[in-house]
Design a protein around this motif. Structure first.
Motif, PDB file in Angstrom:
ATOM      1  N   CYS A 134       0.850  -1.189   0.000  1.00 23.24           N
ATOM      2  CA  CYS A 134       0.000   0.000   0.000  1.00 23.24           C
ATOM      3  C   CYS A 134       0.885   1.238   0.000  1.00 23.24           C
ATOM      4  O   CYS A 134       1.834   1.325   0.767  1.00 23.24           O
ATOM      5  CB  CYS A 134      -0.906   0.017   1.221  1.00 23.24           C
TER       6      CYS A 134
ATOM      7  N   ARG B 290       0.119   4.138   1.024  1.00 23.38           N
ATOM      8  CA  ARG B 290      -0.071   4.964   2.219  1.00 23.38           C
ATOM      9  C   ARG B 290       0.468   4.301   3.483  1.00 23.38           C
ATOM     10  O   ARG B 290       0.958   4.954   4.377  1.00 23.38           O
ATOM     11  CB  ARG B 290      -1.560   5.257   2.418  1.00 23.38           C
ATOM     12  N   CYS B 291       0.297   2.985   3.592  1.00 23.37           N
ATOM     13  CA  CYS B 291       0.611   2.315   4.859  1.00 23.37           C
ATOM     14  C   CYS B 291       1.875   1.463   4.805  1.00 23.37           C
ATOM     15  O   CYS B 291       2.343   0.986   5.826  1.00 23.37           O
ATOM     16  CB  CYS B 291      -0.540   1.417   5.284  1.00 23.37           C
TER      17      CYS B 291
ATOM     18  N   CYS C 200      -5.661  -3.113   0.756  1.00 24.59           N
ATOM     19  CA  CYS C 200      -4.857  -2.789   1.935  1.00 24.59           C
ATOM     20  C   CYS C 200      -5.727  -3.011   3.168  1.00 24.59           C
ATOM     21  O   CYS C 200      -6.785  -2.405   3.295  1.00 24.59           O
ATOM     22  CB  CYS C 200      -4.374  -1.346   1.927  1.00 24.59           C
TER      23      CYS C 200
ATOM     24  N   CYS D 198      -6.094   0.491   5.353  1.00 23.74           N
ATOM     25  CA  CYS D 198      -6.856   1.685   4.972  1.00 23.74           C
ATOM     26  C   CYS D 198      -7.877   1.410   3.878  1.00 23.74           C
ATOM     27  O   CYS D 198      -8.563   2.325   3.431  1.00 23.74           O
ATOM     28  CB  CYS D 198      -5.918   2.790   4.536  1.00 23.74           C
TER      29      CYS D 198
HETATM   30 ZN    ZN Z   1      -3.109   1.389   3.218  1.00 24.58          ZN
END
Ligand code: ZN
Ligand code: ADP
Ligand code: ZN
Length: 811
Positions: free
Chosen positions: A533, A535-536, A551, A554
């Protein structure tokens, strides 16, 4: 009049107490277990506070004491409050941690006649009332059950109530007695004359019934019946073989009653403290000083040293020091390490002064141990995380061995506490010293030690000189190279060679595969790239039904790519080989080797851990194939090779602790080899040989792992720099579930903004790692910030939510 604030054993009580009046003549103290009226019922409660004023206008009276002495000390009452507030659990759940085993039993009601009944009242009784009164007078203490049987439910209930109201009968409550079954153990004995046995055994051997023959010969040499556990351990024979022999009438099974004593001191010889090495001495002296300082201020040590560096010896000597000061200790070990060897080590240093709390003890044994602990009979209580709640008086020291273990967190039920945090709080409340011990400390623990919150004590080397027992060499095999060379097997050439050599030399091998549930991530087999991911930074999980990548932190989604985003190869694959498949492939590659599989599938159905282990120890198999169970606590001197089939499985779990988890697992696995005189070799197979967790584990290098890991944690705002809470909602309808979680997210966001809290992130809603469990769908929210308990206590959570503060796993 005085009043008591009582935590009541009722689901509606949640995090609050209830006010009750204390009837005159009843001596109630904080920590007392009491009977209280609650609606129509009589419930158990624990007194948490006394006060001259009631908290509400109308109060009812406490009915009576359940036990003459308080069950919780004042410090433990405070701790229960703290647990309920910090972990947002119902108060009684927190209180219940401290109660004696079996305390939450059924309540029984008893009736008896009053000693000097009023004659006027007596003469005015109706015939039915008179009948019941006489019955009670004749029988003495009579249970409501018995009365109902004799008179019918309705008649019994109304009539005794009338008698009680007129002051002619007394009502009393008691806990249903604990059902203590005598403990019986299976024994085996010979059914034929010992002199005949060799002949029969020889015949059996001819028929190739080797196990039966071995068993018969063994029993013919025993003067008395032998416990089955001992037979199995000494001969390695399994149960089916014994059953066959019994069916033939040559031996017989017997159930023999044994004494209920968790530790058998028969084979235990008292041991004296060892002379400490220089490193041990320096660590011990620091601890000793803290113990003697005794200003009632607690102090926390992190004792960091590789396996075999002498940590346990320091625990033992520190405990002895505490005893000298007239105090006592609690030692926590992971359940899996609570083996006879560990218990023996403690028991031989403190003969008859060690209590063991074990989930395998019967309720009767647990209750006996609890009582005896409360009566100050033991210097040391040893057990898994729940042993922290033992009523050990005069607490001076708490030891947590293998402090990084996740089993110290209670995840499956409320309160979702972490023994680590609770131990620190208990120490603060009692002035006790805490020793956290580990070869690979939790990253957060090490961070606190670096910052000076805890004092770091290091034992850099094994006690036994390094030349004699070096840490094993680890070879890291790059599986991408294997593919390039045309090897598509799950075994690299290196591992195949090493296994073959070991098996041909009559040595033993452990193959380790950390396979979990539907853990399926996507990886390029050419360059090793794993889809993560953006973002994570956790690996994306493949959802079969929709064929997309998600993911699990999120809920970011993407289609499954056809080619590798990094190297454009088409060899982008789902990974996830289970232990079963591994067993198959191994027998294919090495038909001559004998395999033994050890994972939860096997232990649930067929054999116990002990049985599998004893089979392997007695060399009835050459290769042991297993999941993380094999990584822990075992000492198997016959093992010269440990192969980690895929070091990547845990690395690519969608959790920010994946790197830490991998490092710890690999370090433990690597420590399994070379325990015997033959030395050892370890092979890690991986598609990510450059990953810091794998490189550091291969070099037994905690420091370099920690530096990298703590950097990432800082960059990504993960603990220990922030605090997490995992909120999960489950429902049979996926749509409803998702809707409720979205609603809660909005609710929490509004609360956050209304209060102007800046450092609080809400991540999700996202499906839980195991999206559907026992017919219920699960969605989750992650909160990241600080002081989350205080924030969440402002919110009402409907049924179906679970809240996990400081979760050890986001899966
Ligand atoms: Zn994520
Ligand atoms: P750890 O708990 O760090 O794994 P242990 O305390 O179990 O280490 O010690 C490893 C081995 O070394 C044990 O067999 C123990 O008896 C032995 N040992 C520990 N300290 C000493 C010492 N000071 N002198 C001699 N042997 C020791
Ligand atoms: Zn690639």
């Amino acid at each position: 009049m005085r009043y008591a604030e009582v935590s009541v054993n009722s689901p509606v009580a949640q995090r609050r107490t209830f006010s009750y009046a204390i009837p005159s003549g009843l001596d109630v103290e904080v920590g007392h277990a009491v009977w209280v009226p609650f609606g129509e019922k009589v419930l158990q409660g624990i007194v948490l506070e006394l006060s001259p004023y009631p908290a509400v206008e109308e109060t009812r009276e406490i009915i009576g004491l359940i036990e003459p002495h308080p069950i919780l000390s004042p410090a433990r009452v405070k701790l229960a409050h703290w647990i309920s507030e910090y972990y947002l659990s119902p108060l009684f759940d927190a209180v219940a941690l401290f109660l004696p085993p079996g305390f939450e039993r059924k309540v029984l009601t008893f009736f008896s006649t009053t000693p000097n009944p009023d004659t006027d009242a007596l003469s005015s009784l109706s015939p039915v009332q008179k009948e019941v009164f006489e019955l009670l007078r004749k029988q003495g203490n009579t249970s409501s059950k018995e009365l109902e049987k004799k008179l019918g439910k309705k008649k019994a209930q109304t009539t005794v109530s009338q008698l009680v109201r007129r002051g002619l009968a007394l009502r009393k409550y008691e806990l249903e007695p604990i059902k203590i079954k005598p403990k019986k153990v299976p024994y085996l004995s010979l059914n034929v004359a010992a002199s005949q046995a060799p002949e029969i055994a020889a015949e059996l051997r001819k028929q190739r019934a080797i196990k039966q023959a071995t068993l018969l010969e063994f029993l013919s040499q025993q003067p008395k019946p032998v416990p089955w556990a001992e037979v199995r351990q000494k001969t390695g024979v399994d149960k089916p073989a014994a059953d066959v022999l019994a069916r033939k009438g040559l031996i017989s099974w017997q159930e023999i009653e044994v004494k209920r004593e968790p530790i058998s001191y028969q084979d235990i010889t008292p041991s004296s403290p060892l002379k400490l090495t220089a490193a041990q001495e320096s660590a011990f002296k620091t601890i000793k000083d803290a113990l003697h300082e005794g200003k009632g201020r607690s102090k926390v040590f992190l004792l960091h040293g590789v396996t075999g560096s002498g940590k346990t010896e320091i625990y033992l000597q520190a405990l002895a020091e505490v005893v000298k000061l007239g105090k006592r200790g609690i030692a926590l070990v992971p359940e899996i390490a609570l083996t006879p060897q560990t218990i023996e080590r403690f028991a031989s240093r403190f003969p008859h002064r060690v209590a063991v709390l074990h989930s395998q003890l019967s309720p009767g044994e647990q209750f006996d141990e609890w009582r005896r602990i409360k009566d100050s009979e033991f210097d040391v209580v040893i057990g898994p995380r729940s042993a922290l709640f033992a009523p050990q008086p005069d607490l001076g020291l708490i030891v947590i061995d293998e402090e990084q273990e996740w089993t110290y967190k209670q995840e499956d039920k409320s309160p979702r506490y972490h023994a680590h945090a609770v131990a620190l709080k208990l120490a603060e409340l009692t002035g006790a010293v805490v020793i956290l011990g580990s070869a690979t400390p939790d990253v957060a623990t090490y961070y606190h030690a670096q910052k000076g919150d805890y004092q770091l004590l290091q034992l850099p080397e094994r006690v036994v000189p390094v030349e004699k027992s070096p840490l094993p060499q680890v070879e890291v095999v790059d599986m991408r190279e294997e593919l390039k060379a045309g090897n598509r097997s799950i075994f690299s050439r290196s591992l195949t060679q090493a296994i073959t050599r070991a098996v041909n030399n009559g040595e033993q091998v452990i193959l380790f595969l950390n396979r979990r549930g539907g853990a399926t991530f996507i990886q390029c087999r050419r360059c090793g790239f794993v889809l993560r991911c953006r973002r994570c930074d956790v690996a994306l999980t493949h959802h079969f039904a929709e064929d997309i990548l998600v993911c699990h932190q999120c809920n970011y989604k993407m289609a499954v790519p056809q080619t590798c985003p990094r190297c454009s190869s088409r060899q982008i694959k789902f990974l996830g080989t289970g232990t079963q498949k591994l067993e198959q492939e191994a027998s294919f590659a090495l038909p001559q080797a004998r395999m033994l599989r050890w994972d939860s599938d096997v232990t649930k159905r067929r054999e116990s851990h002990e049985e599998i282990l004893s089979k392997f120890r007695t060399h009835q198999a050459d290769i042991l194939i297993g999941t993380q169970m094999v990584a822990k606590g075992l000492d198997l001197p016959g093992v010269t090779l440990v192969g980690v089939v895929s070091a990547d499985t845990s690395l690519n779990l969608p959790d920010f602790r994946a790197g830490e988890r991998t490092f710890q697992l690999l370090s433990q696995v690597a420590g399994r080899a070379g325990r015997g005189p033959l030395g050892g070799q370890v092979i890690f197979q991986t598609f990510s040989p450059e990953h810091y967790a794998i490189r550091a584990a291969a070099k037994h290098d905690y420091a370099s792992f920690y530096e990298k890991e703590i950097d990432y944690r800082r960059q990504l705002h993960n603990p220990p720099f922030t605090q997490l809470a995992l909120l999960t909602y489950s429902h049979t309808s996926d749509a409803l579930c998702q809707k409720e979680v979205a609603r809660m997210r909005d609710r929490l966001t509004a609360e956050r903004d209304a209060r102007g809290i800046a450092d609080l992130d809400l991540i999700g809603p996202a499906p839980a790692f195991i999206h559907r469990l026992r017919g219920r769908f699960r969605w989750q929210l992650i909160l990241r910030g600080s002081q989350l308990s205080a924030f969440l206590s402002l919110i009402t959570f409907p049924q179906g939510w679970t809240i996990d503060i400081d979760p050890v796993s986001l899966l």
